[in-house]
Design a protein around this motif. Sequence first.
Motif, PDB file in Angstrom:
ATOM      1  N   TYR A 167      39.187  33.994  35.639  1.00  0.00           N
ATOM      2  CA  TYR A 167      40.316  33.247  35.700  1.00  0.00           C
ATOM      3  C   TYR A 167      39.996  31.540  35.117  1.00  0.00           C
ATOM      4  CZ  TYR A 167      42.414  37.081  38.079  1.00  0.00           C
ATOM      5  OH  TYR A 167      42.986  38.277  38.477  1.00  0.00           O
ATOM      6  N   PHE A 168      40.679  31.092  34.414  1.00  0.00           N
ATOM      7  CA  PHE A 168      40.727  29.580  33.971  1.00  0.00           C
ATOM      8  C   PHE A 168      41.548  28.682  34.759  1.00  0.00           C
ATOM      9  CE2 PHE A 168      38.914  32.102  30.876  1.00  0.00           C
ATOM     10  CZ  PHE A 168      37.769  31.599  30.203  1.00  0.00           C
ATOM     11  N   SER A 169      40.785  27.295  35.189  1.00  0.00           N
ATOM     12  CA  SER A 169      41.866  26.508  35.669  1.00  0.00           C
ATOM     13  C   SER A 169      41.641  25.222  35.072  1.00  0.00           C
ATOM     14  CB  SER A 169      41.692  26.266  37.201  1.00  0.00           C
ATOM     15  OG  SER A 169      40.401  25.732  37.452  1.00  0.00           O
ATOM     16  N   ASN A 170      42.166  24.035  35.358  1.00  0.00           N
ATOM     17  CA  ASN A 170      41.978  22.906  34.936  1.00  0.00           C
ATOM     18  C   ASN A 170      40.588  22.555  34.608  1.00  0.00           C
ATOM     19  OD1 ASN A 170      44.799  22.312  34.688  1.00  0.00           O
ATOM     20  ND2 ASN A 170      44.782  21.274  36.682  1.00  0.00           N
ATOM     21  N   TYR A 187      37.737  24.422  36.304  1.00  0.00           N
ATOM     22  CA  TYR A 187      36.757  25.448  36.555  1.00  0.00           C
ATOM     23  C   TYR A 187      37.066  26.781  35.899  1.00  0.00           C
ATOM     24  CZ  TYR A 187      34.630  22.054  39.922  1.00  0.00           C
ATOM     25  OH  TYR A 187      34.144  21.166  40.399  1.00  0.00           O
ATOM     26  N   VAL A 188      35.999  27.713  35.834  1.00  0.00           N
ATOM     27  CA  VAL A 188      36.478  29.151  35.377  1.00  0.00           C
ATOM     28  C   VAL A 188      35.889  29.832  36.698  1.00  0.00           C
ATOM     29  CG1 VAL A 188      35.762  30.932  33.850  1.00  0.00           C
ATOM     30  CG2 VAL A 188      35.885  28.397  33.116  1.00  0.00           C
ATOM     31  N   PHE A 189      36.770  30.629  36.929  1.00  0.00           N
ATOM     32  CA  PHE A 189      36.498  31.377  38.136  1.00  0.00           C
ATOM     33  C   PHE A 189      36.164  32.960  37.934  1.00  0.00           C
ATOM     34  CE2 PHE A 189      39.199  27.998  39.716  1.00  0.00           C
ATOM     35  CZ  PHE A 189      38.460  27.727  40.931  1.00  0.00           C
ATOM     36  N   GLY A 190      34.951  33.462  38.413  1.00  0.00           N
ATOM     37  CA  GLY A 190      34.664  34.784  38.538  1.00  0.00           C
ATOM     38  C   GLY A 190      35.065  35.644  39.703  1.00  0.00           C
ATOM     39  N   VAL A 191      35.741  36.578  39.626  1.00  0.00           N
ATOM     40  CA  VAL A 191      36.444  37.224  40.623  1.00  0.00           C
ATOM     41  C   VAL A 191      36.082  38.672  40.618  1.00  0.00           C
ATOM     42  CG1 VAL A 191      38.490  37.518  41.841  1.00  0.00           C
ATOM     43  CG2 VAL A 191      38.260  35.566  40.629  1.00  0.00           C
ATOM     44  N   TYR A 192      35.651  39.011  41.991  1.00  0.00           N
ATOM     45  CA  TYR A 192      35.280  40.365  42.229  1.00  0.00           C
ATOM     46  C   TYR A 192      36.442  41.017  43.525  1.00  0.00           C
ATOM     47  CZ  TYR A 192      32.734  44.660  43.774  1.00  0.00           C
ATOM     48  OH  TYR A 192      32.384  46.146  43.965  1.00  0.00           O
ATOM     49  N   VAL A 193      37.129  41.950  43.188  1.00  0.00           N
ATOM     50  CA  VAL A 193      37.618  42.249  44.141  1.00  0.00           C
ATOM     51  C   VAL A 193      38.180  43.631  44.398  1.00  0.00           C
ATOM     52  CG1 VAL A 193      40.038  42.242  42.890  1.00  0.00           C
ATOM     53  CG2 VAL A 193      40.019  41.883  45.219  1.00  0.00           C
ATOM     54  N   LYS A 194      38.065  44.296  45.651  1.00  0.00           N
ATOM     55  CA  LYS A 194      38.161  45.943  45.797  1.00  0.00           C
ATOM     56  C   LYS A 194      38.721  46.199  47.180  1.00  0.00           C
ATOM     57  CE  LYS A 194      34.800  48.290  46.744  1.00  0.00           C
ATOM     58  NZ  LYS A 194      33.562  49.082  47.154  1.00  0.00           N
ATOM     59  N   ALA A 214      31.705  39.441  29.220  1.00  0.00           N
ATOM     60  CA  ALA A 214      33.053  40.174  28.663  1.00  0.00           C
ATOM     61  C   ALA A 214      33.890  39.172  28.217  1.00  0.00           C
ATOM     62  CB  ALA A 214      33.527  40.964  29.541  1.00  0.00           C
ATOM     63  N   SER A 215      34.254  38.204  28.900  1.00  0.00           N
ATOM     64  CA  SER A 215      35.228  36.795  28.591  1.00  0.00           C
ATOM     65  C   SER A 215      34.787  36.075  27.076  1.00  0.00           C
ATOM     66  CB  SER A 215      35.359  35.939  29.903  1.00  0.00           C
ATOM     67  OG  SER A 215      36.145  34.971  29.433  1.00  0.00           O
ATOM     68  N   CYS A 216      33.583  35.779  27.527  1.00  0.00           N
ATOM     69  CA  CYS A 216      32.734  35.149  26.252  1.00  0.00           C
ATOM     70  C   CYS A 216      32.726  36.097  25.073  1.00  0.00           C
ATOM     71  CB  CYS A 216      31.274  34.730  26.681  1.00  0.00           C
ATOM     72  SG  CYS A 216      30.228  33.744  25.475  1.00  0.00           S
TER      73      CYS A 216
END
Length: 230
Positions: A53-56, A58-65, A89-91
């Motif tokens: 996820y991209f913000s102003n 920062y770039v956030f790498g999120v792992y959720v389960k 993958a994003s790159c």
Amino acid sequence: MKHTPLKIILKSILLAALSVTGGYSQAQDFSSMTRANQEYKSLLPSFTKSGVYFSNEYVFGVYVKPYESSSRSQDLLEAPLRVSQYFMASCSKQLEGEFSSKDHDVLSTVPGSLRLSGHEIFKGKKGDSFLYVLAVKKTTYQKSCQKGVIFEHINSVKDEVLSSPQNFPRLTEKLGVSEISLLASLKADPSLSPNVGTPTANPFGQIYRAPVPQNEKPYYCLSGEQIKRL
């Protein structure tokens, strides 16, 4: 009157300078962490799926389960690796036009890792989920998101597939395991052909099946020149 030796004076100045530099560095890091936290809180409702996820800033790498207490220790180990794969993958998606169809096959079946330094914003239970969030400065992400990094991964996978195609069933399904096996045998025994340089330089080069009478073993033609019986 007793004079203070020059060496002691210089040492005192140096220590003072180091102490100021260290304090400034820590203050900057704290400030960065604070800004990352603020942006994290504004984006938190969006973090329902794993990904980037991209913000102003920062770039956030999120792992959720879904949260399971029995697997928490495993999740803590696995989360950073998964996040580094999401960054890769994003790159890759951003540089999509740089890759051939074979490159895309590699990236879709053998994900690489783009490990980036940043702030671990959260790792643990959040509602009914296990959540891990790594905040990376956009500038850090952009500097690391280079096609050379991804090509290095792709070429590494190609070398491994060429030497051990049986270890990559999902990838060789797409690329043709018999063709890659033939290339592997040519690479392993250069005496088979004076033109082995072609498949070695291009390990996923196309091989054409030559037409043969029914019930005979097929011949394969490499680059339209080299024919070998499998």
